[in-house]
Design an enzyme around this catalytic site. Structure first.
Site, PDB file in Angstrom:
ATOM      1  N   GLU A   1      66.253  18.104  38.245  1.00 39.96           N
ATOM      2  CA  GLU A   1      66.270  18.706  36.908  1.00 39.96           C
ATOM      3  C   GLU A   1      65.120  19.682  36.742  1.00 39.96           C
ATOM      4  OE1 GLU A   1      66.428  15.472  37.795  1.00 39.96           O
ATOM      5  OE2 GLU A   1      66.929  14.234  36.053  1.00 39.96           O
TER       6      GLU A   1
ATOM      7  N   CYS B   1      60.871  14.320  33.719  1.00 35.03           N
ATOM      8  CA  CYS B   1      61.865  15.374  33.473  1.00 35.03           C
ATOM      9  C   CYS B   1      62.158  15.513  31.981  1.00 35.03           C
ATOM     10  CB  CYS B   1      63.151  15.085  34.237  1.00 35.03           C
ATOM     11  SG  CYS B   1      62.991  15.403  36.004  1.00 35.03           S
TER      12      CYS B   1
HETATM   13 ZN   LIG Z   1      62.881  13.359  36.957  1.00 31.94          ZN
END
Ligand SMILES: [Zn+2]
Length: 143
Positions: free
Chosen positions: A59, A95
């Site tokens: 990501e 993330c």
């Molecule tokens: Zn991550």
């Protein structure tokens, strides 16, 4: 938002991104693809490192590729992986914090595998009580 409404082209880019995963230590390959507000797509894969803290998730690779090209607003992201129990993989805390910097509350986060998309969240559902730029004091002018 229902999985049947999933963006197929973005999912395919995430699948392609996953094929480039550098994951020799975990054998856990993840792919991601983001769609910017301006309509551009950037893919990513997880990139592991022998020094484990150096590992970067798919990501963040996709988001940082986009940001490095001047893209800072996102409509949606697709994340794909194959988990041991057949469930989807959800973004880790690091993330989510990176997403917080660039995603709006309604940015869509699609989660799936090689067969397709299985879940979708608005970003604000994944990180409802978040720390962001608005929590910092306004920068003071120097001089
Ligand atoms: Zn991550």
């Amino acid at each position: 938002v229902k999985p049947k409404d999933a963006p197929k082209a973005l999912w395919r880019k995430a699948i392609d991104g996953r094929k480039k995963s550098h994951s020799p230590y975990s054998q856990f390959a993840v792919g991601a693809a983001v769609l910017t507000r301006s309509g551009k797509i950037y893919s990513g894969c997880n990139v592991e490192n022998a020094s484990y803290p150096g590992c970067v998730c798919a990501e963040r690779v996709a988001i940082l590729k986009a940001v490095s090209e001047g893209q800072k607003q996102f409509r949606e992201i697709v994340v794909v992986a194959e988990t041991a129990d057949g469930g989807v993989v959800r973004p880790c805390g690091v993330c989510l914090q990176t997403m917080c910097e660039f995603f709006s509350g309604d940015t869509l986060v699609w989660l799936g595998d090689a067969k397709g998309i299985r879940e979708c969240f608005r970003f604000e559902e994944l990180l409802p009580h978040r720390f962001g730029a608005g929590d910092l004091p306004k920068p003071k002018r120097l001089g």
